[in-house]
Design a protein around this motif. Sequence first.
Motif, PDB file in Angstrom:
ATOM      1  N   VAL A  20       1.950 -10.238   9.592  1.00 52.82           N
ATOM      2  CA  VAL A  20       2.609  -9.177   8.819  1.00 52.82           C
ATOM      3  C   VAL A  20       4.015  -8.852   9.318  1.00 52.82           C
ATOM      4  CG1 VAL A  20       1.738  -7.137  10.072  1.00 52.82           C
ATOM      5  CG2 VAL A  20       2.099  -7.031   7.586  1.00 52.82           C
TER       6      VAL A  20
ATOM      7  N   GLU B 176      -1.784  -3.119   9.175  1.00 54.46           N
ATOM      8  CA  GLU B 176      -0.585  -2.279   9.310  1.00 54.46           C
ATOM      9  C   GLU B 176      -0.182  -2.037  10.757  1.00 54.46           C
ATOM     10  OE1 GLU B 176      -0.393   1.524   7.430  1.00 54.46           O
ATOM     11  OE2 GLU B 176      -0.993   0.694   5.503  1.00 54.46           O
TER      12      GLU B 176
ATOM     13  N   GLU C  40      -0.012  -6.941   0.659  1.00 52.75           N
ATOM     14  CA  GLU C  40       0.529  -8.254   0.295  1.00 52.75           C
ATOM     15  C   GLU C  40      -0.063  -9.347   1.203  1.00 52.75           C
ATOM     16  OE1 GLU C  40       4.958  -9.895   0.780  1.00 52.75           O
ATOM     17  OE2 GLU C  40       4.839  -7.869  -0.044  1.00 52.75           O
TER      18      GLU C  40
ATOM     19  N   GLU D 263       2.382  -1.448   1.555  1.00 49.96           N
ATOM     20  CA  GLU D 263       2.697  -2.517   0.615  1.00 49.96           C
ATOM     21  C   GLU D 263       2.652  -3.895   1.281  1.00 49.96           C
ATOM     22  OE1 GLU D 263       6.604  -3.439  -1.962  1.00 49.96           O
ATOM     23  OE2 GLU D 263       6.094  -1.314  -1.752  1.00 49.96           O
ATOM     24  N   LYS D 264       3.284  -3.975   2.460  1.00 51.72           N
ATOM     25  CA  LYS D 264       3.308  -5.245   3.193  1.00 51.72           C
ATOM     26  C   LYS D 264       1.900  -5.681   3.599  1.00 51.72           C
ATOM     27  CE  LYS D 264       7.823  -5.287   5.540  1.00 51.72           C
ATOM     28  NZ  LYS D 264       8.423  -6.572   5.476  1.00 51.72           N
ATOM     29  N   SER D 265       1.092  -4.720   4.023  1.00 52.81           N
ATOM     30  CA  SER D 265      -0.264  -5.042   4.463  1.00 52.81           C
ATOM     31  C   SER D 265      -1.114  -5.542   3.299  1.00 52.81           C
ATOM     32  CB  SER D 265      -0.932  -3.823   5.089  1.00 52.81           C
ATOM     33  OG  SER D 265      -0.105  -3.307   6.077  1.00 52.81           O
TER      34      SER D 265
ATOM     35  N   ASN E 298       6.069 -11.070  10.221  1.00 52.91           N
ATOM     36  CA  ASN E 298       6.832 -12.301  10.035  1.00 52.91           C
ATOM     37  C   ASN E 298       7.302 -12.864  11.386  1.00 52.91           C
ATOM     38  OD1 ASN E 298       7.992 -14.391   8.646  1.00 52.91           O
ATOM     39  ND2 ASN E 298       9.910 -13.298   8.273  1.00 52.91           N
TER      40      ASN E 298
ATOM     41  N   GLU F 248       5.959   1.423   2.676  1.00 57.95           N
ATOM     42  CA  GLU F 248       6.344   0.019   2.844  1.00 57.95           C
ATOM     43  C   GLU F 248       5.320  -0.727   3.711  1.00 57.95           C
ATOM     44  OE1 GLU F 248      10.114  -2.666   4.365  1.00 57.95           O
ATOM     45  OE2 GLU F 248      10.404  -0.511   4.109  1.00 57.95           O
ATOM     46  N   ARG F 249       4.824  -0.015   4.741  1.00 55.65           N
ATOM     47  CA  ARG F 249       3.788  -0.608   5.602  1.00 55.65           C
ATOM     48  C   ARG F 249       2.561  -0.967   4.776  1.00 55.65           C
ATOM     49  NH1 ARG F 249       4.722   3.393   9.811  1.00 55.65           N
ATOM     50  NH2 ARG F 249       2.948   4.598   9.111  1.00 55.65           N
TER      51      ARG F 249
END
Length: 207
Positions: A140, A88, A107, A103-105, A142, A100-101
Motif C-alpha cells: 500500500v 491502512e 484499492e 481509498e488506497k486500502s 508503494n 485517502e488512506r
Amino acid sequence: MPVLKNINLRVDKGELVAIMGPSGSGKSTLMNIIGCLDSATSGDYQVENTSIRSLSDNALADFRNEKIGFVFQNFNLMPKLTARQNVELPLTYKKISSSERREKSLEMLKLVGLSDRADFYPMELSGGQKQRVAIARALVTNPSFILGDEPTGALDTKTSEQIMDLFKRFNQEGKTIILITHEPDIAQLCQRTVFLRDGEIIDDKIN
Ligand SMILES: Nc1ncnc2c1ncn2[C@@H]1O[C@H](COP(=O)(O)OP(=O)(O)OP(=O)(O)O)[C@@H](O)[C@H]1O
Ligand SMILES: [Mg+2]
C-alpha cells in the motif's frame, strides 16, 4: 561467531528472487539485514544508492516503512483491526488524510481480490485470505521492494500457488520481490534462486 560471511549480493529492480538454504544457514539473518531490521557488523548495504549505515535510527525507521514491504509466514495481522484497517496501518505514519488512506486500502484489497472482505477481522478470514491482506498491506505504500520470509510456509499447496500467482503478477507489474522459501517448487516460480549454506552464498542461479 559471524552468522553471515562474504555476502556479495545485488538485486536489481524488477527481480523476483528466492533465497533457499538449510535451517540455520542464515536466511532470516540475511533477510533482516535486507529489510533494515538488523545491520551487519561489517560491510555496506545500499538501497537505491542510500547507504543504510548513514541513516539515523529515526531516518531508518521511516526508510523501512516507506521503502520495504514485509510479508511473514504467520501473516502478522492485527487481530482487532479489520482487513481494511490492517492495510491502512503503514499509511497512518504518513501525512495522508483518513479518506485517502481508506481509498488506497480499498484499492489494494481490490487488487488482491478481497473487496468483499474489507470489513472482516483476521479471524474471519482463511489463511490464504489473511496472506492476501498482508500482501495488500505490504504494497500500500508503494515500496521499492517486498520481502517475504516463508510467505507460503503456513499454507496448503493450492493456496501457496495462488499467493505465488499474486507475487508473480505484482512482479510483472515491476515490483522487486525477495522471498525466503524451503520449497523448491516455490523457488522454481522465481527467476533467480540464491542458495545459502553456513552463512555463505554457495549458488546463485537463474531458473
Ligand atoms: N540473535 C542471534 N544471536 C546469535 N545467533 C543468532 C541470532 N539469530 C540467529 N543466530 C544464529 O544464526 C544462524 C542462522 O540463523 P537464521 O535464523 O538466519 O537461519 P535460517 O536460515 O533463517 O533458519 P530457518 O530455516 O530455521 O528459519 C543460526 O546458527 C542461529 O543460531
Ligand atoms: Mg529463518
